[in-house]
Design a protein around this motif. Structure first.
Motif, mmCIF file in Angstrom:
data_model
loop_
_atom_site.group_PDB
_atom_site.id
_atom_site.type_symbol
_atom_site.label_atom_id
_atom_site.label_comp_id
_atom_site.label_asym_id
_atom_site.label_seq_id
_atom_site.Cartn_x
_atom_site.Cartn_y
_atom_site.Cartn_z
ATOM 1 N N MET A 177 0.446 -1.379 -0.094
ATOM 2 C CA MET A 177 -0.450 -0.291 0.044
ATOM 3 C C MET A 177 0.893 0.898 -0.092
ATOM 4 S SD MET A 177 -3.166 1.139 -0.269
ATOM 5 C CE MET A 177 -4.572 -0.030 1.176
ATOM 6 N N LYS A 178 0.926 2.089 -1.180
ATOM 7 C CA LYS A 178 1.119 2.994 -0.410
ATOM 8 C C LYS A 178 0.218 4.545 0.043
ATOM 9 C CE LYS A 178 4.836 2.053 -4.503
ATOM 10 N NZ LYS A 178 5.821 2.711 -4.099
ATOM 11 N N LYS A 179 1.010 5.508 0.504
ATOM 12 C CA LYS A 179 0.645 6.040 0.956
ATOM 13 C C LYS A 179 1.107 7.252 0.949
ATOM 14 C CE LYS A 179 -0.781 3.921 5.607
ATOM 15 N NZ LYS A 179 0.023 4.033 7.233
ATOM 16 N N ILE A 180 -0.171 8.593 0.165
ATOM 17 C CA ILE A 180 0.467 9.672 -0.356
ATOM 18 C C ILE A 180 -0.181 10.688 -0.223
ATOM 19 C CG2 ILE A 180 0.560 11.165 -2.916
ATOM 20 C CD1 ILE A 180 2.694 8.209 -3.080
ATOM 21 N N ILE A 181 0.343 11.762 0.529
ATOM 22 C CA ILE A 181 -0.247 13.148 0.748
ATOM 23 C C ILE A 181 -0.434 13.810 -0.588
ATOM 24 C CG2 ILE A 181 -0.217 15.386 2.677
ATOM 25 C CD1 ILE A 181 2.285 13.870 3.809
ATOM 26 N N VAL A 182 -1.260 14.331 -0.532
ATOM 27 C CA VAL A 182 -1.947 14.990 -1.904
ATOM 28 C C VAL A 182 -1.865 16.904 -0.709
ATOM 29 C CG1 VAL A 182 -4.046 15.742 -3.467
ATOM 30 C CG2 VAL A 182 -2.694 13.175 -3.189
ATOM 31 N N GLY A 183 -1.627 17.930 -1.616
ATOM 32 C CA GLY A 183 -1.618 18.935 -1.133
ATOM 33 C C GLY A 183 -2.578 19.866 -2.242
ATOM 34 N N ILE A 184 -3.622 20.703 -1.996
ATOM 35 C CA ILE A 184 -4.058 21.082 -2.689
ATOM 36 C C ILE A 184 -4.041 22.896 -2.747
ATOM 37 C CG2 ILE A 184 -5.858 21.790 -4.777
ATOM 38 C CD1 ILE A 184 -6.757 18.504 -4.313
ATOM 39 N N SER A 185 -2.903 23.968 -3.372
ATOM 40 C CA SER A 185 -2.986 25.225 -3.074
ATOM 41 C C SER A 185 -3.758 25.822 -3.142
ATOM 42 C CB SER A 185 -1.722 24.839 -2.692
ATOM 43 O OG SER A 185 -1.112 24.937 -3.789
ATOM 44 N N GLY A 186 -3.683 26.999 -3.389
ATOM 45 C CA GLY A 186 -4.794 28.141 -4.268
ATOM 46 C C GLY A 186 -4.596 28.414 -5.677
ATOM 47 N N ALA A 187 -3.928 27.618 -6.267
ATOM 48 C CA ALA A 187 -3.190 28.271 -7.670
ATOM 49 C C ALA A 187 -3.935 27.881 -7.801
ATOM 50 C CB ALA A 187 -2.177 27.563 -7.868
ATOM 51 N N ASN A 204 -6.911 28.826 0.347
ATOM 52 C CA ASN A 204 -7.129 29.734 -1.349
ATOM 53 C C ASN A 204 -7.289 28.611 -1.870
ATOM 54 O OD1 ASN A 204 -6.620 32.522 -0.637
ATOM 55 N ND2 ASN A 204 -4.134 32.208 -0.819
ATOM 56 N N ALA A 205 -7.090 27.368 -2.107
ATOM 57 C CA ALA A 205 -7.214 26.208 -3.477
ATOM 58 C C ALA A 205 -9.440 26.386 -2.995
ATOM 59 C CB ALA A 205 -6.861 25.350 -2.848
ATOM 60 N N PHE A 206 -9.740 26.790 -2.019
ATOM 61 C CA PHE A 206 -11.390 26.279 -2.095
ATOM 62 C C PHE A 206 -11.977 28.168 -2.741
ATOM 63 C CE2 PHE A 206 -10.997 24.438 2.814
ATOM 64 C CZ PHE A 206 -11.100 23.252 1.979
ATOM 65 N N VAL A 207 -11.316 29.493 -2.387
ATOM 66 C CA VAL A 207 -11.581 30.056 -3.106
ATOM 67 C C VAL A 207 -11.540 30.145 -4.485
ATOM 68 C CG1 VAL A 207 -11.269 32.934 -3.526
ATOM 69 C CG2 VAL A 207 -11.102 31.608 -1.563
ATOM 70 N N THR A 208 -10.317 29.146 -4.795
ATOM 71 C CA THR A 208 -9.534 29.271 -6.833
ATOM 72 C C THR A 208 -11.157 27.190 -6.651
ATOM 73 O OG1 THR A 208 -7.688 29.351 -6.461
ATOM 74 C CG2 THR A 208 -7.625 28.698 -8.385
ATOM 75 N N MET A 209 -11.314 27.061 -6.268
ATOM 76 C CA MET A 209 -12.263 25.808 -6.715
ATOM 77 C C MET A 209 -13.441 26.867 -7.078
ATOM 78 S SD MET A 209 -11.965 22.394 -4.763
ATOM 79 C CE MET A 209 -10.294 22.250 -3.746
ATOM 80 N N LYS A 210 -13.643 27.723 -6.240
ATOM 81 C CA LYS A 210 -15.064 28.459 -6.566
ATOM 82 C C LYS A 210 -14.912 29.395 -7.464
ATOM 83 C CE LYS A 210 -18.828 31.257 -4.285
ATOM 84 N NZ LYS A 210 -19.057 32.083 -3.407
ATOM 85 N N GLN A 211 -14.480 29.609 -7.877
ATOM 86 C CA GLN A 211 -14.144 30.684 -8.526
ATOM 87 C C GLN A 211 -13.302 30.081 -10.338
ATOM 88 O OE1 GLN A 211 -10.868 33.176 -7.999
ATOM 89 N NE2 GLN A 211 -12.069 34.281 -6.518
ATOM 90 N N GLU A 212 -12.823 29.018 -10.131
ATOM 91 C CA GLU A 212 -12.555 27.985 -11.609
ATOM 92 C C GLU A 212 -12.959 27.065 -12.370
ATOM 93 O OE1 GLU A 212 -8.598 27.079 -11.725
ATOM 94 O OE2 GLU A 212 -7.368 28.693 -11.790
ATOM 95 N N THR A 213 -13.630 26.456 -11.490
ATOM 96 C CA THR A 213 -14.107 25.304 -11.519
ATOM 97 C C THR A 213 -15.845 24.898 -11.180
ATOM 98 O OG1 THR A 213 -13.407 23.765 -9.735
ATOM 99 C CG2 THR A 213 -11.933 24.245 -11.492
#
Length: 188
Positions: A1-11, A39-48
């Protein structure tokens, strides 16, 4: 099992983080640990228009950005590494300079100090000297920089195929086979 941390930032390009999580959700031997910046939450709303809860549902574990006692804040919690996709220049600067004011930055700091794989997918154009210095600092610490560039040499024609290529390049860094990745050469 691979454990990968995923970070989503506001770009720009938060959809890339969601696509990576969706791809890994289909791979039984990959466990994802997600942390999303404000800022990723803001970008999600604005972009997608993507609902953040839908993105969270793609991860095996979710963490609050300010939970500095979370599992992924400690080097004793074993992972195979971390990917920050997309990586804003603010997040890049924080990681490169050890400014761990939130869990996303702390998890990256831990990844570096434990000599685990850190992949950053910087999303900015053009890049300034400051951005380039911060990228150099991270690569000198062992991080891998994979910009989300357009690719055509393996026959990619659509944005979806180019996203698959990017996910494949990231996955290779962690020894994860991604079926959507068209490689160069006879096997394609």
């Amino acid at each position: 099992m691979k454990k990968i941390i995923v970070g989503i930032s506001g770009a720009s390009g938060v959809r890339l983080g969601a696509e990576l999580l969706a791809a890994y959700k289909e791979i039984p031997d990959v466990e994802t640990h997600l942390v999303i910046s404000d800022n990723a939450f803001v970008t999600m709303k604005q972009e997608t228009g993507i609902d953040p809860d839908e993105v969270r549902a793609l991860a095996d574990r979710n963490y609050d950005l300010y939970d500095m006692a979370a599992d992924i804040s400690s080097g004793s919690f074993r992972t195979d590494g971390m990917v920050i996709i997309p990586c804003s220049m603010k997040t890049l600067a924080g990681v490169a300079n050890g400014f761990s004011e939130n869990l996303l930055l702390r998890a990256a700091d831990v990844t570096i100090k434990e000599c685990r794989k850190l992949v950053v997918v910087p999303r900015e154009a053009p890049l300034s000297r400051i951005h380039l210095r911060n990228l150099l600092t991270l690569t000198e610490c062992g991080a891998v920089v994979i910009p989300p560039v357009m690719t055509f040499y393996s026959g990619q024609e659509t944005a979806s195929e180019m996203t698959d290529f990017l996910i494949g390049k990231i996955s290779d860094q962690f020894g994860i086979d991604y079926k959507g990745y068209k490689r160069w050469g006879k096997e394609r």
